[in-house]
Scaffold this motif. Sequence first.
Motif, mmCIF file in Angstrom:
data_model
loop_
_atom_site.group_PDB
_atom_site.id
_atom_site.type_symbol
_atom_site.label_atom_id
_atom_site.label_comp_id
_atom_site.label_asym_id
_atom_site.label_seq_id
_atom_site.Cartn_x
_atom_site.Cartn_y
_atom_site.Cartn_z
ATOM 1 N N ARG A 80 0.814 -1.223 0.000
ATOM 2 C CA ARG A 80 0.000 0.000 0.000
ATOM 3 C C ARG A 80 0.845 1.269 0.000
ATOM 4 N NH1 ARG A 80 -2.992 -3.012 3.950
ATOM 5 N NH2 ARG A 80 -1.852 -1.863 5.571
ATOM 6 N N ASP A 81 1.900 1.308 0.840
ATOM 7 C CA ASP A 81 2.645 2.552 1.025
ATOM 8 C C ASP A 81 3.904 2.647 0.162
ATOM 9 O OD1 ASP A 81 0.746 2.616 3.133
ATOM 10 O OD2 ASP A 81 2.028 4.010 4.236
ATOM 11 N N ALA A 82 4.668 1.577 0.090
ATOM 12 C CA ALA A 82 5.902 1.611 -0.709
ATOM 13 C C ALA A 82 5.648 1.190 -2.146
ATOM 14 C CB ALA A 82 6.966 0.721 -0.085
ATOM 15 N N ARG A 83 4.492 0.563 -2.378
ATOM 16 C CA ARG A 83 4.142 0.035 -3.689
ATOM 17 C C ARG A 83 5.168 -0.980 -4.175
ATOM 18 N NH1 ARG A 83 2.021 5.911 -5.908
ATOM 19 N NH2 ARG A 83 0.274 6.038 -4.445
ATOM 20 N N VAL A 84 5.582 -1.811 -3.221
ATOM 21 C CA VAL A 84 6.470 -2.930 -3.488
ATOM 22 C C VAL A 84 5.837 -4.175 -2.876
ATOM 23 C CG1 VAL A 84 8.742 -3.947 -3.077
ATOM 24 C CG2 VAL A 84 8.541 -1.482 -3.498
ATOM 25 N N ALA A 85 5.667 -5.224 -3.680
ATOM 26 C CA ALA A 85 5.066 -6.462 -3.195
ATOM 27 C C ALA A 85 6.153 -7.465 -2.825
ATOM 28 C CB ALA A 85 4.143 -7.065 -4.246
ATOM 29 N N VAL A 86 6.067 -8.035 -1.620
ATOM 30 C CA VAL A 86 6.931 -9.117 -1.164
ATOM 31 C C VAL A 86 6.046 -10.208 -0.583
ATOM 32 C CG1 VAL A 86 8.865 -7.567 -0.691
ATOM 33 C CG2 VAL A 86 7.244 -8.102 1.134
ATOM 34 N N SER A 87 6.610 -11.375 -0.345
ATOM 35 C CA SER A 87 5.837 -12.490 0.211
ATOM 36 C C SER A 87 5.979 -12.524 1.728
ATOM 37 C CB SER A 87 6.314 -13.824 -0.366
ATOM 38 O OG SER A 87 6.045 -13.905 -1.739
ATOM 39 N N PRO A 88 4.866 -12.569 2.466
ATOM 40 C CA PRO A 88 4.958 -12.688 3.929
ATOM 41 C C PRO A 88 5.502 -14.053 4.330
ATOM 42 C CG PRO A 88 2.675 -12.842 3.207
ATOM 43 C CD PRO A 88 3.476 -12.500 1.997
ATOM 44 N N GLY A 89 6.427 -14.062 5.283
ATOM 45 C CA GLY A 89 7.086 -15.298 5.660
ATOM 46 C C GLY A 89 6.157 -16.363 6.196
ATOM 47 N N VAL A 90 5.084 -15.955 6.884
ATOM 48 C CA VAL A 90 4.187 -16.941 7.487
ATOM 49 C C VAL A 90 3.464 -17.760 6.421
ATOM 50 C CG1 VAL A 90 2.103 -15.502 7.633
ATOM 51 C CG2 VAL A 90 2.571 -17.237 9.398
ATOM 52 N N GLY A 91 3.453 -17.271 5.184
ATOM 53 C CA GLY A 91 2.853 -18.043 4.098
ATOM 54 C C GLY A 91 3.595 -19.328 3.812
ATOM 55 N N PHE A 92 4.812 -19.460 4.345
ATOM 56 C CA PHE A 92 5.614 -20.667 4.174
ATOM 57 C C PHE A 92 5.579 -21.536 5.428
ATOM 58 C CE2 PHE A 92 7.337 -17.257 1.580
ATOM 59 C CZ PHE A 92 7.321 -17.833 0.320
ATOM 60 N N GLY A 93 4.618 -21.283 6.285
ATOM 61 C CA GLY A 93 4.486 -22.028 7.527
ATOM 62 C C GLY A 93 4.813 -21.155 8.725
ATOM 63 N N PRO A 94 4.408 -21.591 9.925
ATOM 64 C CA PRO A 94 4.634 -20.788 11.138
ATOM 65 C C PRO A 94 6.101 -20.416 11.352
ATOM 66 C CG PRO A 94 3.164 -22.629 11.609
ATOM 67 C CD PRO A 94 3.677 -22.837 10.212
ATOM 68 N N GLY A 95 7.025 -21.257 10.888
ATOM 69 C CA GLY A 95 8.442 -20.971 11.056
ATOM 70 C C GLY A 95 8.914 -19.775 10.256
ATOM 71 N N GLY A 96 8.095 -19.281 9.338
ATOM 72 C CA GLY A 96 8.480 -18.140 8.521
ATOM 73 C C GLY A 96 8.038 -16.800 9.078
ATOM 74 N N GLU A 97 7.314 -16.832 10.187
ATOM 75 C CA GLU A 97 6.869 -15.562 10.774
ATOM 76 C C GLU A 97 8.071 -14.714 11.170
ATOM 77 O OE1 GLU A 97 5.206 -12.888 10.863
ATOM 78 O OE2 GLU A 97 3.369 -13.976 11.370
ATOM 79 N N GLY A 98 7.944 -13.414 10.949
ATOM 80 C CA GLY A 98 9.041 -12.500 11.250
ATOM 81 C C GLY A 98 9.942 -12.215 10.061
ATOM 82 N N TYR A 99 9.642 -12.831 8.907
ATOM 83 C CA TYR A 99 10.456 -12.645 7.701
ATOM 84 C C TYR A 99 9.563 -12.290 6.516
ATOM 85 C CZ TYR A 99 14.368 -15.011 10.067
ATOM 86 O OH TYR A 99 15.378 -15.360 10.936
ATOM 87 N N VAL A 100 10.197 -11.766 5.477
ATOM 88 C CA VAL A 100 9.552 -11.634 4.172
ATOM 89 C C VAL A 100 10.527 -12.169 3.125
ATOM 90 C CG1 VAL A 100 8.060 -9.686 4.759
ATOM 91 C CG2 VAL A 100 10.379 -9.251 3.875
ATOM 92 N N ARG A 101 9.976 -12.561 1.994
ATOM 93 C CA ARG A 101 10.801 -13.082 0.904
ATOM 94 C C ARG A 101 10.706 -12.161 -0.307
ATOM 95 N NH1 ARG A 101 9.089 -18.139 -2.679
ATOM 96 N NH2 ARG A 101 8.061 -16.379 -3.695
ATOM 97 N N PHE A 102 11.870 -11.769 -0.822
ATOM 98 C CA PHE A 102 11.962 -11.022 -2.067
ATOM 99 C C PHE A 102 12.291 -11.991 -3.197
ATOM 100 C CE2 PHE A 102 13.038 -7.919 1.168
ATOM 101 C CZ PHE A 102 12.521 -6.709 0.707
ATOM 102 N N ALA A 103 11.614 -11.870 -4.326
ATOM 103 C CA ALA A 103 11.949 -12.648 -5.518
ATOM 104 C C ALA A 103 12.741 -11.765 -6.480
ATOM 105 C CB ALA A 103 10.681 -13.163 -6.200
ATOM 106 N N LEU A 104 13.768 -12.332 -7.081
ATOM 107 C CA LEU A 104 14.660 -11.579 -7.964
ATOM 108 C C LEU A 104 14.120 -11.595 -9.393
ATOM 109 C CD1 LEU A 104 18.025 -12.995 -6.560
ATOM 110 C CD2 LEU A 104 16.883 -10.846 -5.934
ATOM 111 N N ILE A 105 12.935 -11.035 -9.573
ATOM 112 C CA ILE A 105 12.240 -11.149 -10.856
ATOM 113 C C ILE A 105 12.082 -9.813 -11.570
ATOM 114 C CG2 ILE A 105 10.988 -13.261 -10.265
ATOM 115 C CD1 ILE A 105 8.611 -11.484 -9.489
#
Length: 396
Positions: free
Chosen positions: A345-370
Amino acid sequence: MDFRRINNLPPYVFTIINDLKVQGRRAGHDIIDLGFGNPDLPSPQIAVHKLAEAVHNPRNHRYSASRGIPNLREAMVRYYRRRFGVKLNPETEVINTIGAKEGLSHLMWTLLQPGDAVLVPSPSYPIHLYAPLFAGAEVREIPLSIGSDFFTTMQDRWQYSWPKPRVIVLSFPHNPTTACVDLDFMQSIVDFARTHNVLLVHDFAYADIGYDGYTPPSILEVEGAKDVAVEFYSMTKSFSMAGWRVAFMVGNAEVIAALAKLKSYLDYGTFQPIQIAATVTLNEASDYPEEVCDIYQSRRDALCSGLNRMGWTTDPPKGTMFVWARIPEPYQHMGSVEFASWLVRDARVAVSPGVGFGPGGEGYVRFALIENEQRTAQAVRQLRQTLTHLSPLVSS
């Protein structure tokens, strides 16, 4: 109506970010999408030309072979021999799958049933968690983070699990954490599997994406691997052929035969012109993965250096087409979904929320090099304007 196999699936959190991305673009905003790992690089020209040629031959419009045409399996054998020094039998140790997700999901049907257990790293690519669940098995998660002693943790989880897990799912270089392993690790886990009668399923999606001199190892390179392991190799990332859905399972002949039997009831294989084009690509464009890897490395460098300069400390990955980043301390309280939503919404940059990869991913985000380096630099500038509580590095 009761949809039994999907009723207990959690909401797919990535759709939250995707919906916000769509809303932003409809409002006229330029959203830079670094969330979905969808390769933007073109497929090899030789693949495109051969596909167009093969499509015009009506003989290729008929049903094909669910195991893959012989020439395609032989091309995979030659590729593994050149790339990894691994010898494979094209008749008994190679099968073509309609993408790695299809192959892995159907493989779990052949290996697992209700009452069985499987070990899976956490966080993890979603299908690694849900394919065993679709088969009715129980998933035991193995915490995974870069620098952690994954092998020791895996041994502990197996030791204290009941029933004993009969399958261990692996994927290195790892999505999303980008964790990498060496041949010594592969040998240790193969030795463990042989001792305890466990099958190893290695998703080798990023087989050719290694940086700074790191070469990702195939599990089949180590002694005894064919006794207890199968590996999925995909042309999606290495050859930038995501939409073509061409992958292979290689390794243990008994497991290959089991998947072949199931697939004979389920499909007639990938459209034959695609198989023909993939065959020619493996045989004649074997250097293409190196070109792809160089491009991803330049994007990795641009993103990680930009994030670090703005005060978002991030370690450059040794493999994959992703950057796994801990949410900066001032924003940790938001959680990964709220933080990623705010960035769209604010930076107009989309990243993947870490929790989408399971509870162990909470607290992180994933950037794709695309995105190319220019768009990546623009994303960093937009993030810097939004993340005002960070302390940028001051150059001397």
